[in-house]
Design a protein around this motif. Structure first.
Motif, PDB file in Angstrom:
ATOM      1  N   GLU A  79     119.165  19.521 -17.456  1.00 52.88           N
ATOM      2  CA  GLU A  79     119.038  19.648 -16.164  1.00 52.88           C
ATOM      3  C   GLU A  79     119.149  18.590 -15.390  1.00 52.88           C
ATOM      4  OE1 GLU A  79     115.145  20.207 -13.215  1.00 52.88           O
ATOM      5  OE2 GLU A  79     114.712  20.863 -15.419  1.00 52.88           O
ATOM      6  N   PRO A  80     120.337  18.736 -14.426  1.00 47.78           N
ATOM      7  CA  PRO A  80     120.715  17.410 -13.704  1.00 47.78           C
ATOM      8  C   PRO A  80     119.555  16.486 -13.097  1.00 47.78           C
ATOM      9  CG  PRO A  80     121.927  19.467 -13.057  1.00 47.78           C
ATOM     10  CD  PRO A  80     120.607  19.846 -13.896  1.00 47.78           C
ATOM     11  N   GLN A  81     119.716  15.288 -13.074  1.00 47.13           N
ATOM     12  CA  GLN A  81     118.748  14.246 -12.662  1.00 47.13           C
ATOM     13  C   GLN A  81     119.338  13.531 -11.652  1.00 47.13           C
ATOM     14  OE1 GLN A  81     115.529  14.767 -12.974  1.00 47.13           O
ATOM     15  NE2 GLN A  81     115.932  16.465 -14.542  1.00 47.13           N
ATOM     16  N   LYS A  82     120.694  13.165 -11.886  1.00 38.57           N
ATOM     17  CA  LYS A  82     121.395  12.152 -10.952  1.00 38.57           C
ATOM     18  C   LYS A  82     122.718  12.922 -10.452  1.00 38.57           C
ATOM     19  CE  LYS A  82     121.696   8.008 -12.020  1.00 38.57           C
ATOM     20  NZ  LYS A  82     121.784   6.642 -12.560  1.00 38.57           N
ATOM     21  N   ILE A  83     122.708  13.444  -9.498  1.00 40.56           N
ATOM     22  CA  ILE A  83     123.724  14.137  -8.584  1.00 40.56           C
ATOM     23  C   ILE A  83     124.466  13.577  -7.617  1.00 40.56           C
ATOM     24  CG2 ILE A  83     124.335  16.409  -7.611  1.00 40.56           C
ATOM     25  CD1 ILE A  83     121.746  17.607  -8.448  1.00 40.56           C
ATOM     26  N   VAL A  84     125.770  13.469  -7.607  1.00 34.12           N
ATOM     27  CA  VAL A  84     126.734  12.938  -6.525  1.00 34.12           C
ATOM     28  C   VAL A  84     127.142  14.347  -5.777  1.00 34.12           C
ATOM     29  CG1 VAL A  84     128.844  11.887  -5.976  1.00 34.12           C
ATOM     30  CG2 VAL A  84     127.244  10.666  -7.534  1.00 34.12           C
ATOM     31  N   SER A  85     127.203  14.163  -4.625  1.00 35.05           N
ATOM     32  CA  SER A  85     127.552  15.057  -3.675  1.00 35.05           C
ATOM     33  C   SER A  85     128.774  14.578  -2.870  1.00 35.05           C
ATOM     34  CB  SER A  85     126.501  15.612  -2.773  1.00 35.05           C
ATOM     35  OG  SER A  85     127.080  16.300  -1.665  1.00 35.05           O
ATOM     36  N   LEU A  86     129.686  15.468  -3.025  1.00 33.53           N
ATOM     37  CA  LEU A  86     131.220  15.033  -2.414  1.00 33.53           C
ATOM     38  C   LEU A  86     131.386  15.615  -1.021  1.00 33.53           C
ATOM     39  CD1 LEU A  86     133.358  14.997  -5.443  1.00 33.53           C
ATOM     40  CD2 LEU A  86     132.111  13.178  -4.594  1.00 33.53           C
ATOM     41  N   ALA A  87     130.382  16.607  -0.568  1.00 29.42           N
ATOM     42  CA  ALA A  87     130.381  17.060   0.929  1.00 29.42           C
ATOM     43  C   ALA A  87     129.216  17.270   1.566  1.00 29.42           C
ATOM     44  CB  ALA A  87     131.244  18.418   0.682  1.00 29.42           C
ATOM     45  N   GLY A 105     124.231  10.090  -4.609  1.00 25.06           N
ATOM     46  CA  GLY A 105     125.450   9.663  -4.047  1.00 25.06           C
ATOM     47  C   GLY A 105     126.010  10.638  -3.112  1.00 25.06           C
ATOM     48  N   VAL A 106     126.299  10.296  -1.722  1.00 21.10           N
ATOM     49  CA  VAL A 106     126.563  10.997  -0.660  1.00 21.10           C
ATOM     50  C   VAL A 106     127.659  10.346   0.063  1.00 21.10           C
ATOM     51  CG1 VAL A 106     124.293  12.184  -0.372  1.00 21.10           C
ATOM     52  CG2 VAL A 106     124.922  10.040   0.928  1.00 21.10           C
ATOM     53  N   THR A 107     128.313  11.268   0.925  1.00 21.83           N
ATOM     54  CA  THR A 107     129.517  10.664   1.583  1.00 21.83           C
ATOM     55  C   THR A 107     129.123  10.002   2.956  1.00 21.83           C
ATOM     56  OG1 THR A 107     130.143  12.635   3.203  1.00 21.83           O
ATOM     57  CG2 THR A 107     130.791  13.069   0.813  1.00 21.83           C
ATOM     58  N   GLY A 119     118.436   5.127   0.949  1.00 21.36           N
ATOM     59  CA  GLY A 119     118.138   5.232  -0.511  1.00 21.36           C
ATOM     60  C   GLY A 119     119.129   5.763  -1.428  1.00 21.36           C
ATOM     61  N   ARG A 120     120.233   6.209  -0.673  1.00 23.77           N
ATOM     62  CA  ARG A 120     121.239   6.643  -1.754  1.00 23.77           C
ATOM     63  C   ARG A 120     122.618   6.106  -1.405  1.00 23.77           C
ATOM     64  NH1 ARG A 120     118.035  10.808   0.589  1.00 23.77           N
ATOM     65  NH2 ARG A 120     117.056  11.973  -1.278  1.00 23.77           N
ATOM     66  N   THR A 121     123.594   6.129  -2.451  1.00 27.41           N
ATOM     67  CA  THR A 121     124.792   5.245  -2.310  1.00 27.41           C
ATOM     68  C   THR A 121     125.872   6.077  -1.444  1.00 27.41           C
ATOM     69  OG1 THR A 121     124.379   4.086  -4.419  1.00 27.41           O
ATOM     70  CG2 THR A 121     126.783   4.149  -3.534  1.00 27.41           C
ATOM     71  N   VAL A 122     126.426   5.318  -0.500  1.00 28.74           N
ATOM     72  CA  VAL A 122     127.624   6.175   0.024  1.00 28.74           C
ATOM     73  C   VAL A 122     128.834   6.046  -0.776  1.00 28.74           C
ATOM     74  CG1 VAL A 122     129.297   6.066   2.157  1.00 28.74           C
ATOM     75  CG2 VAL A 122     126.506   5.831   2.252  1.00 28.74           C
ATOM     76  N   ILE A 123     129.456   7.000  -1.170  1.00 28.82           N
ATOM     77  CA  ILE A 123     130.643   7.291  -2.043  1.00 28.82           C
ATOM     78  C   ILE A 123     131.896   7.235  -1.427  1.00 28.82           C
ATOM     79  CG2 ILE A 123     129.059   7.978  -4.117  1.00 28.82           C
ATOM     80  CD1 ILE A 123     131.424  10.473  -2.372  1.00 28.82           C
ATOM     81  N   VAL A 133     132.791   3.794  -7.529  1.00 24.32           N
ATOM     82  CA  VAL A 133     131.423   3.826  -7.071  1.00 24.32           C
ATOM     83  C   VAL A 133     130.752   4.970  -7.693  1.00 24.32           C
ATOM     84  CG1 VAL A 133     130.067   4.146  -4.817  1.00 24.32           C
ATOM     85  CG2 VAL A 133     132.025   2.679  -4.760  1.00 24.32           C
ATOM     86  N   ILE A 134     131.340   6.122  -7.781  1.00 22.44           N
ATOM     87  CA  ILE A 134     130.822   7.195  -8.171  1.00 22.44           C
ATOM     88  C   ILE A 134     130.369   6.820  -9.778  1.00 22.44           C
ATOM     89  CG2 ILE A 134     131.118   9.681  -8.960  1.00 22.44           C
ATOM     90  CD1 ILE A 134     132.645   9.864  -6.377  1.00 22.44           C
ATOM     91  N   ALA A 135     131.409   6.414 -10.432  1.00 21.89           N
ATOM     92  CA  ALA A 135     131.052   5.858 -11.988  1.00 21.89           C
ATOM     93  C   ALA A 135     130.091   5.043 -12.073  1.00 21.89           C
ATOM     94  CB  ALA A 135     132.361   5.413 -12.344  1.00 21.89           C
ATOM     95  N   SER A 136     129.614   4.272 -11.246  1.00 16.92           N
ATOM     96  CA  SER A 136     128.769   3.088 -11.166  1.00 16.92           C
ATOM     97  C   SER A 136     127.567   3.869 -11.143  1.00 16.92           C
ATOM     98  CB  SER A 136     129.003   2.154 -10.130  1.00 16.92           C
ATOM     99  OG  SER A 136     128.441   2.738  -8.871  1.00 16.92           O
TER     100      SER A 136
END
Length: 614
Positions: A79-87, A105-107, A119-123, A133-136
């Motif tokens: 089950e995903p716990q750390k998701i990066v959204s690209l849109a 992570g969000v755009t 509280g989220r990283t801008v990728i 940044v995504i990899a980090s």
């Protein structure tokens, strides 16, 4: 005996383990549908396999293998716990699935829900995510669109990648269903889809049996781009009771003005960032369209609900339906309102024949999509160009009551200038008086006219667009010095706007200080008063009765404004003197005169020859 018992227990346990392995090897394969080309079906009839390592009596868990919109098989181990959204649309969908807390992570374009970036990283951007940044962030799942296929090799080295690319409403449902399975929120996904379908059904019922309306949707102005077949915009237009005039062209297509005119749309849809304004439509070849002639050109301010294929798309559908078929929504009559003179007026049914007693009122009616209801205007009306073909009822201050009566209107709209004619006019039709004195009251006027003409959605859109322009300008001049400004409405005698005038309000909003803000209304002042207040900027109405060169020959040549060559002329009096939607164009011009450095404006103001040489 003890050893024999222990040995027996071990053999029994081993047998159970073997049976369990056999059971796992023979358990059924679930087949949830996830390909965008198919219609939604029950899980038992779908075509994409999702292998679950559990028994048939348990809820499917992980690992899970799905097929995304690119036809790629992707396995999610846990089950995903750390998701990066690209849109942004993906982030919004995850929000509705109630797993936003797992998005790390969000755009930079993400803006919903409000505060989503906190509280989220801008990728990075939507089309150019920052791989490092995504990899980090060490995500365990990355979700993107077809825009991100070119980055697949790099992204797959970081985490599993799922691509979704919905092209219509059915695809959007499938994308939600797919993501629901991936993040173990299948039940919530079905609830979201059910809510969306309910809203679609509600809209469909509202527009049932109404004729299709030809729609042109502007994606971009230069070059002219629109949404054709195979786009969710095309699908939305159809669901909203419209007929996309370019549904025979595939995808996001470039079109010509000639093609648009040949197909003659009845409604033109704009968005804030399409590069085209309502003013552009009315002052171009597109003014020949039925949409422009009937005032059916609308800006949908919140374009995100139209261009992002997320659950919020149904809000965009509803808004589209309201501008395509405004008569199908709201508009409960008889309607009782209070006008600007505090008069209570009852309108028995939706007005179909309106007489406008002021150019600003006519402009507003066209902007809010009620232009096709206007049957009478003054001889001073000149915008939009279509008013040239409407019956003239006399001047602004002296309308011809007999001509008005001959038009058999069911609504007359005037200003305080027409209060003296109220008794006569009220014998013909209900009369609404509007008298805005500042920008906020202009908004109220537009909303009032939208309400009484059953064009509330159009009116709301116009007001939102105006507010966005005002907010932008005021934010740009917020921390700038406020130079002293003198506005000349008329020269002999000298008239200037004081407080409680929309022009005085505009000067303040544009970052200036009205030197006569202590006077009320349109005030007559003397040259001595002007000299005493020594304006740093003088702005002339286009028809003030004096030019900057002539100003050099007066006593005002002694002011700082003339000495420093800061004398400007409004390009079009109508954008500064008519309290309607175009007033924001006047504000923009004033702001450029007052703060040219902020707006990269080079006005090249005229100077007096003596000042220029000295």
């Amino acid at each position: 005996m003890g050893r024999k018992t222990a040995l027996l227990l071990i053999l029994l346990l081993f047998g159970v383990m073997i049976a369990g392995c056999i059971n796992q090897q023979t358990s059924p394969t679930l087949s949830p549908q996830e390909t965008p080309k198919e219609t939604a079906q029950p899980a038992s009839t779908t075509s994409i396999s999702t292998t679950i390592s559990t028994s048939t009596t348990e809820k499917p868990r992980y690992p899970i293998t799905i097929t995304d919109f690119e036809g790629r098989k992707v396995t999610i181990e846990k089950e995903p716990q750390k998701i990066v959204s690209l849109a942004p649309s993906i982030t919004e969908t995850l929000y509705f699935l109630k797993v936003l807390d797992k998005v790390v992570g969000v755009t930079e374009y993400d803006n919903f829900p409000p505060g989503v970036k906190e509280g989220r990283t801008v990728i990075g951007g939507f089309s150019d995510p920052n791989i490092e940044v995504i990899a980090s962030l060490k995500p365990d799942l990355i979700i993107g669109t077809s825009m991100h296929v070119k980055y697949l090799k790099q992204l797959e080295q970081i985490a599993p990648v799922i691509i979704i690319d919905p092209k219509n409403m059915e695809d959007i449902y499938k994308a939600i269903e797919l993501l629901g399975r991936v993040v173990d929120k299948e039940e919530q996904a079905q609830k979201v889809i059910a809510d969306m379908k309910s809203k679609v059904e509600e809209v469909q019922n509202a527009i049932k049996d109404r004729p299709k309306v030809k729609v042109f949707y502007v994606v971009w102005n230069n070059p002219l781009m629109t949404a054709g077949k195979g786009t969710f915009i095309d699908d939305l237009i159809k669901l909203a009771g419209g007929e996309n005039i370019f549904s025979d062209i595939e995808g996001w297509a470039q079109v010509s003005v000639e093609q648009i005119l040949a197909r003659d749309p009845e409604v033109i849809i704009l968005t804030p960032h399409c590069g085209m304004t309502v003013q552009d439509v009315y002052t171009s070849e597109l003014s020949k369209t039925t949409a422009a002639k009937e005032g059916k050109v609308v800006v949908i301010q919140n374009e995100d609900i139209l261009v992002r294929p997320s659950p919020r798309i149904v809000q965009g559908l509803e808004e589209l339906a309201k501008v395509i078929h405004p008569d199908a929504f709201g508009g409960k009559y008889p309607l009782t309102v209070v006008d600007f003179m505090n008069r209570t007026v009852t309108i028995e049914k939706e007005p179909q024949r309106i007489v406008s007693l002021a150019p600003s009122i006519t402009e507003t009616l066209f902007y809010i999509g009620a232009g096709d209801k206007v049957v009478g205007v003054t001889e001073y009306d000149d915008f939009p160009p279509q008013v040239a073909n409407i019956t003239k009822i006399g001047g602004f201050s002296d309308p011809n009551v007999e001509v008005i009566a001959s038009l058999k209107p069911d609504l007359i709209i005037g200003t305080s200038m027409h209060v003296k004619y109220l008794e006569q006019l009220e014998q013909i039709a209900p009369v609404i008086i509007v008298e805005p004195r500042n920008i906020d009251e202009i908004y109220k006027q537009i909303e009032l006219l939208g309400r009484i003409t059953n064009r509330e959605e159009y009116a709301r859109s116009v007001v939102n667009e105006m507010k966005a322009k005002v907010d932008y300008i005021t934010s740009m001049v917020k921390d700038k010095p406020r130079p002293r400004v003198f506005f000349i409405s008329w020269w002999n005698p000298i008239y200037t706007p004081g407080r409680d005038t929309f022009q005085g309000d505009l000067i303040e909003l544009a970052g200036g200080e009205n030197v006569f803000s202590d006077l009320t209304g349109w005030a007559q002042v003397s040259i001595e008063q002007v000299l005493a207040r020594n304006p740093e900027i003088i702005i002339l109405s286009a028809h003030a009765g004096i030019s900057p060169e002539q100003l050099c020959e007066t006593e005002l040549a002694k002011t700082d404004a003339v000495k420093n060559g800061r004398v400007y002329v409004i390009s079009d009096d109508n954008i500064i003197s008519r309290p309607g939607p175009r007033i924001v164009l006047g504000l923009e011009e004033l702001a450029k005169f007052i703060h040219p450095e902020v707006f990269n404006y080079d006005p090249q103001p005229l100077r007096c020859s003596a000042t220029a040489s000295g």
